[in-house]
Design a protein around this motif. Sequence first.
Motif, PDB file in Angstrom:
ATOM      1  N   GLU A  17       0.828  -1.211   0.000  1.00 40.71           N
ATOM      2  CA  GLU A  17       0.000   0.000   0.000  1.00 40.71           C
ATOM      3  C   GLU A  17       0.861   1.260   0.000  1.00 40.71           C
ATOM      4  O   GLU A  17       0.562   2.229  -0.707  1.00 40.71           O
ATOM      5  CB  GLU A  17      -0.936  -0.003   1.212  1.00 40.71           C
ATOM      6  CG  GLU A  17      -2.111  -0.944   1.063  1.00 40.71           C
ATOM      7  CD  GLU A  17      -3.176  -0.700   2.121  1.00 40.71           C
ATOM      8  OE1 GLU A  17      -3.080   0.303   2.846  1.00 40.71           O
ATOM      9  OE2 GLU A  17      -4.096  -1.532   2.220  1.00 40.71           O
ATOM     10  N   ILE A  18       1.919   1.260   0.807  1.00 39.26           N
ATOM     11  CA  ILE A  18       2.791   2.437   0.864  1.00 39.26           C
ATOM     12  C   ILE A  18       3.496   2.639  -0.473  1.00 39.26           C
ATOM     13  O   ILE A  18       3.544   3.754  -1.014  1.00 39.26           O
ATOM     14  CB  ILE A  18       3.832   2.306   1.997  1.00 39.26           C
ATOM     15  CG1 ILE A  18       3.135   2.292   3.361  1.00 39.26           C
ATOM     16  CG2 ILE A  18       4.854   3.442   1.932  1.00 39.26           C
ATOM     17  CD1 ILE A  18       4.068   1.995   4.524  1.00 39.26           C
ATOM     18  N   SER A  21       1.042   3.716  -3.318  1.00 34.94           N
ATOM     19  CA  SER A  21       0.164   4.852  -3.045  1.00 34.94           C
ATOM     20  C   SER A  21       0.576   6.096  -3.824  1.00 34.94           C
ATOM     21  O   SER A  21       1.759   6.345  -4.051  1.00 34.94           O
ATOM     22  CB  SER A  21       0.185   5.163  -1.540  1.00 34.94           C
ATOM     23  OG  SER A  21      -0.545   6.341  -1.262  1.00 34.94           O
ATOM     24  N   ASP A  23       0.194   8.896  -2.538  1.00 34.50           N
ATOM     25  CA  ASP A  23       0.735   9.711  -1.447  1.00 34.50           C
ATOM     26  C   ASP A  23       1.306   8.764  -0.387  1.00 34.50           C
ATOM     27  O   ASP A  23       0.651   8.483   0.624  1.00 34.50           O
ATOM     28  CB  ASP A  23      -0.372  10.591  -0.843  1.00 34.50           C
ATOM     29  CG  ASP A  23       0.159  11.621   0.145  1.00 34.50           C
ATOM     30  OD1 ASP A  23       1.318  11.464   0.600  1.00 34.50           O
ATOM     31  OD2 ASP A  23      -0.583  12.568   0.472  1.00 34.50           O
ATOM     32  N   PRO A  24       2.522   8.250  -0.608  1.00 37.55           N
ATOM     33  CA  PRO A  24       3.100   7.258   0.309  1.00 37.55           C
ATOM     34  C   PRO A  24       3.190   7.753   1.749  1.00 37.55           C
ATOM     35  O   PRO A  24       2.997   6.977   2.684  1.00 37.55           O
ATOM     36  CB  PRO A  24       4.495   7.009  -0.272  1.00 37.55           C
ATOM     37  CG  PRO A  24       4.379   7.388  -1.717  1.00 37.55           C
ATOM     38  CD  PRO A  24       3.422   8.540  -1.739  1.00 37.55           C
ATOM     39  N   THR A  27      -0.120   7.365   3.464  1.00 39.79           N
ATOM     40  CA  THR A  27      -0.414   5.953   3.706  1.00 39.79           C
ATOM     41  C   THR A  27       0.413   5.432   4.874  1.00 39.79           C
ATOM     42  O   THR A  27      -0.084   4.664   5.708  1.00 39.79           O
ATOM     43  CB  THR A  27      -0.124   5.123   2.442  1.00 39.79           C
ATOM     44  OG1 THR A  27      -0.878   5.669   1.354  1.00 39.79           O
ATOM     45  CG2 THR A  27      -0.516   3.676   2.642  1.00 39.79           C
TER      46      THR A  27
END
Length: 236
Positions: A17-18, A21, A23-24, A27
Amino acid sequence: MSGRGPKRELAEKIAGEITLSADPGATLRKWRTDFGVSQTDLASELDISSSVISDYESGRRESPGIGVVRRLVEGLLAIDERRGGDRIRQYGRVLSAGFESDIVYDLREYATSIPLVKLYDDIDATEVAAGNTDRISGHTVIDSIEAITRLSSEEFFRLYGQSTNRVLVFTGVTRGESPLVALRVVNPTPNAVILHGIDEDDLWDHAADLARIDGYSLAVTDTDLDELLEYLVGLE
């Protein structure tokens, strides 16, 4: 993080997910706060400055590479393990029941049944319809929109875990109409339903009537979701 199992599955989910993303940093912040870990605690675990964590989360620092993401995830899981591993076990329960963690936040069976009145008092819930039984022996916390839009009736029944003697907590509720209508296609029904995010004045006019017809207790609460989950995770 060798071997399969809930810890490895969760590590891969967080890292994926990170990394993927848009926008890491946001997240990363979502997962860190979900684990109840402060920037200072995570930084201390990784032996770096807390400003580094802050810079990643705010976007002031370039998005972390795979190596950095791995360290961040390992740090979160290590802290959780030292605290007793509640978040890892929580994910494992949801995973073993065959659900995604964005649909089911927690699914738990208790060692003994507990009185509904105590649960309602502890989470500041208001009962709007009494049910046929006054105790529960488990709970399932559900994102109401995700559950209604993505689960089949068979999958909806699996929300009951090992027993219908439980409370289903629907989060993200605006009126309560959709989850209560969805429950009508599932037989049998749970002992109790809590609609989270609203108060009694906002409740759908027919909600209490449906609960009485099907014989389950219905309550509402607007307690903070993180506080609610923290309380429920502590039940044995």
